[in-house]
Motif scaffolding. Structure first.
Motif, PDB file in Angstrom:
ATOM      1  N   MET A  53      -7.873   5.547   6.917  1.00 61.01           N
ATOM      2  CA  MET A  53      -6.749   5.044   6.139  1.00 61.01           C
ATOM      3  C   MET A  53      -7.196   3.871   5.268  1.00 61.01           C
ATOM      4  N   VAL A  54      -6.784   3.917   4.019  1.00 64.50           N
ATOM      5  CA  VAL A  54      -7.124   2.861   3.058  1.00 64.50           C
ATOM      6  C   VAL A  54      -5.827   2.364   2.437  1.00 64.50           C
ATOM      7  N   PHE A  55      -5.759   1.022   2.218  1.00 63.91           N
ATOM      8  CA  PHE A  55      -4.530   0.417   1.716  1.00 63.91           C
ATOM      9  C   PHE A  55      -4.845  -0.535   0.565  1.00 63.91           C
ATOM     10  N   GLU A  56      -3.855  -0.688  -0.290  1.00 60.40           N
ATOM     11  CA  GLU A  56      -3.923  -1.675  -1.363  1.00 60.40           C
ATOM     12  C   GLU A  56      -3.061  -2.872  -0.980  1.00 60.40           C
ATOM     13  N   LEU A  57      -3.646  -4.072  -1.033  1.00 64.47           N
ATOM     14  CA  LEU A  57      -2.924  -5.322  -0.761  1.00 64.47           C
ATOM     15  C   LEU A  57      -2.632  -6.021  -2.071  1.00 64.47           C
ATOM     16  N   TYR A  58      -1.413  -6.581  -2.189  1.00 66.65           N
ATOM     17  CA  TYR A  58      -1.006  -7.217  -3.439  1.00 66.65           C
ATOM     18  C   TYR A  58      -0.199  -8.475  -3.149  1.00 66.65           C
ATOM     19  N   ILE A 100       1.818  -4.137   0.894  1.00 66.38           N
ATOM     20  CA  ILE A 100       0.762  -3.218   1.280  1.00 66.38           C
ATOM     21  C   ILE A 100       1.256  -1.788   1.089  1.00 66.38           C
ATOM     22  N   LYS A 101       0.392  -0.938   0.567  1.00 64.23           N
ATOM     23  CA  LYS A 101       0.753   0.466   0.406  1.00 64.23           C
ATOM     24  C   LYS A 101      -0.486   1.333   0.601  1.00 64.23           C
ATOM     25  N   SER A 102      -0.269   2.547   1.044  1.00 63.95           N
ATOM     26  CA  SER A 102      -1.371   3.472   1.280  1.00 63.95           C
ATOM     27  C   SER A 102      -1.903   3.986  -0.050  1.00 63.95           C
ATOM     28  N   THR A 103      -3.209   4.264  -0.076  1.00 63.36           N
ATOM     29  CA  THR A 103      -3.848   4.754  -1.294  1.00 63.36           C
ATOM     30  C   THR A 103      -5.069   5.573  -0.916  1.00 63.36           C
ATOM     31  N   ALA A 104      -5.754   6.083  -1.899  1.00 64.14           N
ATOM     32  CA  ALA A 104      -6.992   6.837  -1.685  1.00 64.14           C
ATOM     33  C   ALA A 104      -8.050   6.328  -2.652  1.00 64.14           C
TER      34      ALA A 104
END
Length: 281
Positions: A53-58, A100-104
Motif C-alpha cells: 500500500m502506498v499513500f500520498e500525504l498532504y 492522506i489518500k491511497s495512490t499507486a
C-alpha cells in the motif's frame, strides 16, 4: 453478526498527526511508514488496494506533499503517527492536520542522493549501507530529504532525481543508486586549504612570547651598546689575578711616584709571561 462495509470511493482521510515519540514504536523513525487507525484498514480492504500500500500525504497549510507506506493499523481513531523527520519535511507540528489518500506509483529504476555532509563517504561502502537501510522505505520522491540510521548515527540525504517518475516505489524492484557530493563540498575544501596554509612550522626567528619586531630590534640595539661599553672598559683595565695574588690596576700605579710606580707596575703578577715571581720579592 459482524458484516464488512464496502466502499466504492478511494481511501482518503484527514487525521491529526503525531510523531513516533507519542507511541512506543521507535522503529517508526527508520523508514517512511506511518501508523493508521483500524478503520483505515477496513476501508482499504474493501476497495482491494494493491500491495504494498502506498499513500500520498498532504499538508494543506503549507501545500507540502510526499509519499509513504503503512506499518500498522493500531493508532487511535482520528490519529496518524509518522516519523519525526517526515513531519519536519512537511513542516508539520504535533497535532497538525494532514490529509492522506491511497495512490499507486511506478516501480523505481534510478535514484540519486546528495548527503548534507561528507560523513556518509567516510563509511567503507556507502552504497551498501544505503541499499540495506532503504529496505525500510516504501517510496521516494524527488525534492524530499530523508533520514537513514547506521551504527547509531543519523544521515540526512536530499533526493535529487528519481526515475521513471518524480515519485517511485522501491519495493521489489532493482534500482540503481548514485551519490553526489554535498552542495558545500567546494566551500569545505577551500576552508580546509586555508587552515593548512595558516600554519607553517619551523619558519621565522625565535622570539619570546609577546615580543614584537620593534621590541626585538630595541633589544638588539641595547645589546650592541653594552658590548661596545664592555670592550672599551676592558681595554683600560688589567685582568684580575688568581686568588691569593695581589693585583694593581693601571690607574692606581699612575698615582704613585715614578720609581714607586715603576716598581708597582713591575711587581704586578702577569700570568703566562714566562717570568717567575717569588712571594718574598
Amino acid at each position: 453478526m459482524f458484516s464488512r462495509r464496502y466502499y466504492s470511493t478511494p481511501f482518503e482521510r484527514t487525521y491529526e498527526c503525531y510523531s513516533s515519540s507519542f507511541i512506543d514504536k521507535p522503529e517508526l523513525e527508520n523508514g517512511d511508514n506511518v501508523i493508521m487507525p483500524p478503520s483505515a484498514l477496513d476501508h482499504l480492504a474493501s476497495i482491494h488496494t494493491d500491495n504494498p500500500m502506498v499513500f500520498e500525504l498532504y499538508n494543506p497549510a503549507t501545500q507540502c506533499k510526499t509519499h509513504c507506506g503503512v506499518l500498522e493499523f493500531v493508532a487511535e481513531e482520528g490519529t496518524l503517527y509518522m516519523p519525526y523527520w517526515m513531519m519536519q519535511n512537511m513542516l508539520l507540528q504535533e497535532g497538525d492536520t494532514v490529509q492522506i489518500k491511497s495512490t499507486a506509483l511506478s516501480k523505481g529504476t534510478y535514484v540519486k542522493f546528495r548527503p548534507d555532509t561528507m560523513d556518509l563517504f567516510h563509511l567503507s561502502n556507502p552504497k551498501a549501507v544505503l541499499e540495506k537501510t532503504l529496505r525500510s522505505f516504501t517510496c521516494l520522491s524527488t525534492g524530499d530529504c530523508i533520514m537513514i540510521s547506521h551504527n547509531n548515527k543519523k544521515y540526512y540525504l536530499d533526493i535529487l532525481e528519481t526515475k521513471p517518475a518524480s515519485s517511485i516505489s522501491i519495493i521489489d524492484t532493482d534500482c540503481d543508486i548514485d551519490i553526489a557530493l554535498p552542495s558545500n563540498y567546494k566551500e569545505m575544501q577551500g576552508q580546509k586549504l586555508n587552515q593548512e596554509k595558516k600554519f607553517v612550522p619551523f619558519m621565522g626567528k625565535g622570539r619570546k612570547v609577546g615580543e614584537n619586531s620593534a621590541s626585538q630590534a630595541s633589544r638588539n640595539s641595547m645589546m650592541s651598546i653594552k658590548e661596545s661599553e664592555f670592550s672599551s672598559k676592558s681595554s683600560t683595565r688589567l685582568n684580575h689575578a688568581p686568588k691569593g695574588f695581589s693585583s694593581f690596576s693601571q690607574d692606581v700605579a699612575e698615582g704613585l711616584p715614578r720609581e714607586d710606580s715603576k716598581k708597582a707596575t713591575q711587581k704586578v703578577f702577569q700570568p703566562f709571561t714566562g717570568r717567575r715571581y717569588s712571594l718574598r720579592e
